[in-house]
Enzyme design. Structure first.
Site, PDB file in Angstrom:
ATOM      1  N   SER A 216       0.818  -1.059  -0.022  1.00  0.00           N
ATOM      2  CA  SER A 216      -0.263   0.338   0.147  1.00  0.00           C
ATOM      3  C   SER A 216       0.656   1.019  -0.276  1.00  0.00           C
ATOM      4  O   SER A 216       1.622   1.666  -0.389  1.00  0.00           O
ATOM      5  CB  SER A 216      -0.627   0.411   1.352  1.00  0.00           C
ATOM      6  OG  SER A 216      -1.855   0.501   0.897  1.00  0.00           O
ATOM      7  N   ASP A 443      -8.963  -4.431  -5.647  1.00  0.00           N
ATOM      8  CA  ASP A 443      -8.243  -3.562  -4.597  1.00  0.00           C
ATOM      9  C   ASP A 443      -9.365  -2.669  -3.596  1.00  0.00           C
ATOM     10  O   ASP A 443      -9.638  -1.414  -5.146  1.00  0.00           O
ATOM     11  CB  ASP A 443      -6.629  -3.360  -4.426  1.00  0.00           C
ATOM     12  CG  ASP A 443      -6.537  -3.126  -3.721  1.00  0.00           C
ATOM     13  OD1 ASP A 443      -6.800  -2.303  -2.532  1.00  0.00           O
ATOM     14  OD2 ASP A 443      -4.980  -3.719  -3.365  1.00  0.00           O
ATOM     15  N   HIS A 470      -7.535  -5.854  -0.785  1.00  0.00           N
ATOM     16  CA  HIS A 470      -6.273  -4.713  -0.408  1.00  0.00           C
ATOM     17  C   HIS A 470      -4.683  -5.493   0.171  1.00  0.00           C
ATOM     18  O   HIS A 470      -4.755  -6.649   0.950  1.00  0.00           O
ATOM     19  CB  HIS A 470      -6.805  -4.178   0.520  1.00  0.00           C
ATOM     20  CG  HIS A 470      -5.408  -2.710   0.603  1.00  0.00           C
ATOM     21  ND1 HIS A 470      -5.253  -2.418  -0.023  1.00  0.00           N
ATOM     22  CD2 HIS A 470      -4.748  -1.892   1.490  1.00  0.00           C
ATOM     23  CE1 HIS A 470      -4.669  -1.188  -0.758  1.00  0.00           C
ATOM     24  NE2 HIS A 470      -3.917  -1.334   1.317  1.00  0.00           N
TER      25      HIS A 470
END
Length: 502
Positions: A216, A443, A470
């Site tokens: 991320s 996602d 995610h």
């Protein structure tokens, strides 16, 4: 845990002028219990398999002889030291996520991977976060509870907007007052500086080149490092990409689109369950969700612990659940509870998102998130842009559209006490070896196209995972783990166009 062992492996690789004492510093490794910041961490960190240390870095890299700060480290040693390649340094994202918590939580599953033989797994709490010192601190636990209970955001009246702006100004003032080293720390807490810390860590660990895993926001840290130190990279897995070319508004709207897609996937799943809170027709799921949460705008419901579930907490709880299919059952249970006038499960999900501990204290993840976000991006200060951005988000995520008109709303970054240190840009990293970007088709937080864009910009490989969650690497998905592990150990990218499913 045996007494602390001092290791002097650095400096390794090139050393920038004036920073030799940092790059060559010894690391003293010992037990991790003293690094825990809450009861959950104390339990997770109490293992002989974990070792912790501190890394000394300059507060301001333009003033290396000035004040220093410390970065907390945790590692699991490679199980086969004879076959050891080096360190795999991991960042969990956020910004504001704790690398120590990541390593501690991965400990059992990590031991079963092929990577565990070849790499020391190393996590760090980036400057200002978690166990690093000083930590960014803004509000106390009771103060944070009161802010959540007030539910002031998105007010449409002039009085409500004025109250919201006062709240933001009070918050930013508290961040400057309650963070060690004050504004000087806030001015140097951004990704620009964390990337430099990462290179100091690489050297102190004795690694001539960096092997890195970023999830991320950790992909943004990775791409920033790649731009600053392209020839110091051995390998990078960047999973769940943040597109560095996008500004705050673009990223927020794209994320809204991602959460709407994940919500629709949740609705399809839910409709097949015997007691779906949203009914058996996924086409009506957004309307059904809104019918459940909109009454909270005026009438919060009890959460069972003396607090009340507000509209904000309910929607934040839903967002938390959409990060992974593992939480979908909890979301359905929470929505069914809400039908009966209860808010316990949705409040628990919101507490996870906000970093609230069972004892009422909070991790500093959200405070650090704001501090880093506000210096990583130029603030949005134009009221017309603020209003348009809010409307675009409502349009992108109808399940989060409360039906009230969009307003010009200045968030904390618009009144942040120090200027930004980065801005959106096309990443350029000449001399960078091939990196691997992993991107998930549905996602919710970092859209698939961002991974496509990042892989192209860095001239790296792209591994596509077809799923709704995610990030994907080292999360029990055999196909993704196979290609990611092969790349980290052999430096061979997957064939172009490779796609994985569960």
């Amino acid at each position: 845990m045996p007494s602390a062992a001092v290791e002097k492996r650095g400096p390794a690789g090139p050393v920038p002028s004036g920073l030799a004492s940092f790059y060559g510093q010894p690391l003293s490794w010992g037990g991790c219990l003293s690094f825990a910041t809450n009861s959950t961490d104390r339990q997770a960190y109490d293992s002989d398999a974990l070792q912790c240390s501190r890394l000394r870095v300059p507060l301001d890299y333009t003033k290396p002889k000035g004040p220093t700060i410390s970065v907390a480290l945790m590692r699991i040693r490679a199980s086969d030291q004879g076959a050891r390649i080096g360190s795999l340094i991991a960042n969990p994202g956020g910004p504001g996520g704790s690398g120590l918590e990541l390593v501690a939580n991965m400990r059992r599953t990590w031991q079963d991977t092929a990577l565990a033989k070849r790499f020391d797994l190393v996590g760090f709490d980036p400057r200002g976060i978690g166990s690093s010192q000083p930590a960014v601190r803004c509000l106390t636990g009771p103060q944070q509870d009161r802010v959540r209970a007030s539910d002031l955001d998105d007010q449409t009246s002039p009085q409500g907007l004025a109250a919201y702006e006062r709240q933001q100004r009070q918050y930013t003032a508290a961040c400057a007052a309650n963070t060690g080293l004050g504004k000087a720390m806030l001015a140097n807490v951004g990704t620009r500086d964390v990337a430099k810390d990462l290179d100091v860590l690489r050297s102190a660990l004795g690694d001539p080149k960096l092997t890195y895993l970023g999830y991320s926001y950790g992909t943004y840290l990775g791409s920033t490092y790649a731009e600053d130190f392209p020839k110091n990279v051995r390998a990078m897995v960047l999973d769940g990409a943040v597109d560095p070319t996008e500004g705050e508004v673009q990223q927020t709207v794209a994320q809204g689109t991602g959460f709407q897609t994940a919500f629709q996937q949740f609705a399809l799943w839910c409709a097949r369950q015997p007691q779906c809170a949203l009914g058996d027709n996924p086409a009506n799921a957004t309307k059904a969700f809104r019918a459940l949460v909109n009454p909270l705008l005026d009438r919060p419901v009890p959460s069972g612990d003396g607090r009340s579930l507000t509209y904000d907490d309910a929607t934040i709880g839903a967002i938390q659940a959409l990060y992974s299919q593992q939480y979908w059952g909890y979301l359905n249970s929470g929505l069914n509870e809400l039908k009966q006038g209860g808010g316990r499960t949705l409040m628990t999900l919101a507490d996870v998102y906000d970093g609230r501990n069972p004892d009422g204290t909070y991790s500093n993840e959200q405070d650090a998130f704001n501090a880093i976000r506000c210096v990583d991006q130029p603030p949005v200060t134009d009221p017309k842009v603020q209003k348009q951005a809010q409307q675009e988000y409502k349009d992108a995520a109808p399940f989060l559209n409360d039906g009230r008109p969009a307003v010009a709303q200045a968030d904390a970054c618009a009144v942040w006490p120090v200027p930004p240190t980065s801005k959106p840009h096309d990443p350029r990293a000449p001399g960078l070896p091939p990196v691997l970007v992993v991107s998930t088709t549905n996602d919710p937080a970092t859209p698939y196209q961002a991974g496509v864009n990042l892989a192209k910009a860095l001239k790296g490989g792209l591994l596509t995972f077809e799923g709704t969650q995610h990030t994907a690497f080292l999360q029990g998905i055999a196909c993704v783990d196979k290609y990611g592990t092969a790349y980290l150990t052999t430096l061979r990218l997957p064939p172009p166009g490779t796609r994985c499913t569960r």
